[in-house]
Structures are given as structure tokens and as C-alpha cells.
Design a protein around this motif. Structure first.
Motif, short mmCIF file in Angstrom:
data_model
loop_
_atom_site.label_atom_id
_atom_site.label_comp_id
_atom_site.label_asym_id
_atom_site.label_seq_id
_atom_site.Cartn_x
_atom_site.Cartn_y
_atom_site.Cartn_z
N CYS A 53 0.85 -1.19 0.00
CA CYS A 53 0.00 0.00 0.00
C CYS A 53 0.88 1.25 0.00
O CYS A 53 1.93 1.28 0.64
N CYS B 17 0.45 3.18 6.68
CA CYS B 17 -0.49 2.07 6.60
C CYS B 17 -0.07 0.94 7.54
O CYS B 17 1.09 0.51 7.53
N CYS C 197 -4.78 0.81 0.00
CA CYS C 197 -5.68 -0.24 0.48
C CYS C 197 -7.08 0.31 0.78
O CYS C 197 -8.01 -0.45 0.99
N CYS D 46 -5.71 5.58 3.33
CA CYS D 46 -4.34 5.55 2.80
C CYS D 46 -4.25 6.36 1.52
O CYS D 46 -3.21 6.97 1.24
ZN LIG Z 1 -2.99 1.14 3.41
#
Ligand SMILES: [Zn+2]
Length: 305
Positions: free
Chosen positions: A38, A43, A67, A71
Motif C-alpha cells: 500500500c 499504513c 488499500c 491511505c
Molecule cells: Zn494502506
């Protein structure tokens, strides 16, 4: 807009590279892991098997993935901050032979004509080329050709074609008008996009087109009057269903850019987002149930970083 012209509008091309294309060059486990990493800087599920659980919420951003919306917001803020800083520190400073001197050196205008145009420019603003045309010292064709010489780019006879209509919706109107630019022709096989500029070939615009459309932009010069006519016509025709432009001004900075992006990404159900900077704007392209162009103009300069 009639049905025939609406159906003639082409949708912007999808990017060629998948989000995992860069990672594909890496060997084995690293490639697999990078493919799913990600982009969110904080994250908690940046990599590994847990990110599989979030598959339905994943959003492609630039060449990578986020994700989810949280994020995405953080990744957009990071990228917007970098873009704004780059554009602040690398403001375009074109070093070109002044248009008037170029025309004078080619014997196309006389010294008194140039003086009169410069005096008018000092008094009323505008561009030297415009005043030379208004005062009858040079034709618009001569000015367009001289701008082509200034930038070492070919000229394009915009009045002789309506092909640009196919590419309405590829670039937001605010950007076209701010940069004096117009997409003219796209060759799908080579992914070359011919783009017309009226006065200044803006390098940031070419870089933005490359990022957003994964094309090879080629600049040429078009006449002011033909570009003005195309813009006027373009403003009067609604965009094809499924394409929307949203232009916002006075955006505070990267944090607000990110918050706005998150909000529109949620509303538009965006699965794929691209971000670039050009002509004093941040340009976001959100592709989901529909295609949404967001153009955001920061409030002040210099922008607080
Ligand atoms: Zn993430």
C-alpha cells in the motif's frame, strides 16, 4: 449537441501500465510483495497477506495501490506536496528570442512598427504579437509561424480540421484555457498525442499529459483566433455522459487537496486515480463509475508546504 457528434467523442485511453508493472521487474517474493504494497505512508497493513482482505477497497493511485480511502488521502497529500514544491522551485522561465525581435530580424516588421506595438503593450497589456496584428503590421499567420520558430515546433492548421472535438473531455477545460492548449490528434498505435499551444509550449503540461494518459505528447503551435474559436465552441457543448469536470479554486494546500480527493473518490466510486500539476493547477483524474476531472488551484503563492 446532436447524437452523431456525441458518439464521435472518444474516451481518454486507459493507462498502459498496470499498478504492478514496475514491481514485475523484481525477482520472486519481492516482486509479489511490492505488487501488493500500500502507498499509504502510515499504513498498518502495508504489505503481506492481510492486505488481501482489503482487495475490494483497493484503489490504484499513479503506478501503485492504496488499500482504502484513508491511505489514499495520505498518499495523495504526500504526492501533492512534492508536486507543489517542485512547481514552486522550478517555475518555468522560458529563454526564447522575443517575438518582436524575431520578426524584426526576419524583416517581417520594421523598427517603428515594433516600437508602436511595444508602446501599446505597455499601455494596455496583452501580447506584442496581438498588437502587431491589430495595428496591421503583421498577419496572424506570420505571428503563428514566428511562435513556431521561437519554440522550434511546427504549426498546425487548426481551422482546417474538427478532429479536436473527439478529444473533448480528455483534459479539463480550466487547464486548456489556462495553458492556451488543445489536444489535436491521438494515434492509438504509437500513443502519440499531438497538442496545440498558442503562445507558450508549457513543459509541465506535456509532463502532465504523459502522466495522466500515458501518451507521448508532441507539441505544435496553433493560431490564437482558431484556438479561441475552438474554446468558445467547446464551452457551449456539454461533455459526453460519464465525463465530468469539477474546478475548485482557493485550495489551501496539500492537506486540503488530499481531503477533497478522498471526498470525490468516495462519491465517484473511483478505482483509479492519477495526479499531475500543470499551469498552476493540480489535475486529478478519477476513474470509477464515471470519469471525473478535478482541477484544483491553490490559494496563494508561494504555497505553504
Ligand atoms: Zn494502506
Amino acid at each position: 449537441m446532436n447524437r452523431a457528434s456525441a458518439s464521435a467523442v472518444a474516451l481518454p485511453p486507459r493507462p498502459l501500465a498496470s499498478a504492478g508493472a514496475a514491481a514485475a521487474a523484481l525477482p520472486g517474493w519481492h516482486s509479489w510483495r511490492r505488487r501488493w504494497e500500500c502507498l499509504g505512508p502510515d499504513c498498518a497493513e502495508r504489505e503481506g497477506l492481510r492486505s488481501w482482505c482489503k482487495l475490494p477497497a483497493r484503489i490504484q493511485f499513479q503506478q501503485g495501490w492504496c488499500c482504502g480511502l484513508e491511505c489514499l488521502e495520505a498518499a495523495v497529500e504526500l504526492h501533492a506536496r512534492r508536486l507543489l514544491r517542485e512547481h514552486e522551485t522550478h517555475a518555468p522561465r522560458p529563454h526564447r528570442i522575443p517575438l518582436g525581435l524575431l520578426l524584426l530580424s526576419h524583416g517581417q516588421i520594421t523598427q517603428p512598427q515594433l516600437r508602436a506595438a511595444l508602446d501599446a503593450q505597455n499601455l494596455h497589456g496583452g501580447r506584442v504579437g496581438e498588437w502587431l496584428v491589430r495595428q496591421g503590421a503583421a498577419s496572424e499567420a506570420a505571428i503563428t509561424a514566428a511562435v513556431g520558430l521561437q519554440w522550434a515546433r511546427p504549426t498546425f492548421p487548426l481551422t482546417e480540421t474538427q478532429a479536436w472535438r473527439q478529444y473533448r473531455g480528455w483534459v479539463p477545460q480550466a487547464l486548456l484555457e489556462s495553458l492556451g492548449m488543445l489536444p489535436l490528434y491521438f494515434a492509438p498505435a504509437s500513443r502519440r498525442l499531438h497538442v496545440g499551444f498558442t503562445q507558450i509550449v508549457d513543459a509541465t503540461a506535456l509532463a502532465a499529459l504523459q502522466t495522466m494518459l500515458e501518451c507521448k505528447p508532441l507539441a505544435c503551435i496553433v493560431a490564437d483566433s482558431a484556438w479561441n474559436a475552438a474554446m468558445e465552441e467547446s464551452r457551449g457543448i456539454p461533455l459526453k455522459a460519464g465525463i465530468e469536470n469539477v474546478a475548485l479554486t482557493d485550495v489551501e494546500g496539500p492537506e486540503e487537496v488530499a481531503a477533497i480527493t478522498r471526498q470525490y473518490a468516495r462519491v465517484a466510486g473511483a478505482r483509479e486515480i492519477r495526479l499531475a500539476a500543470a499551469g498552476g493547477y493540480l489535475w486529478l483524474r478519477l476513474r470509477g463509475q464515471r470519469l471525473l476531472h478535478l482541477t484544483l488551484r491553490p490559494r496563494t503563492r508561494p504555497i505553504s508546504l
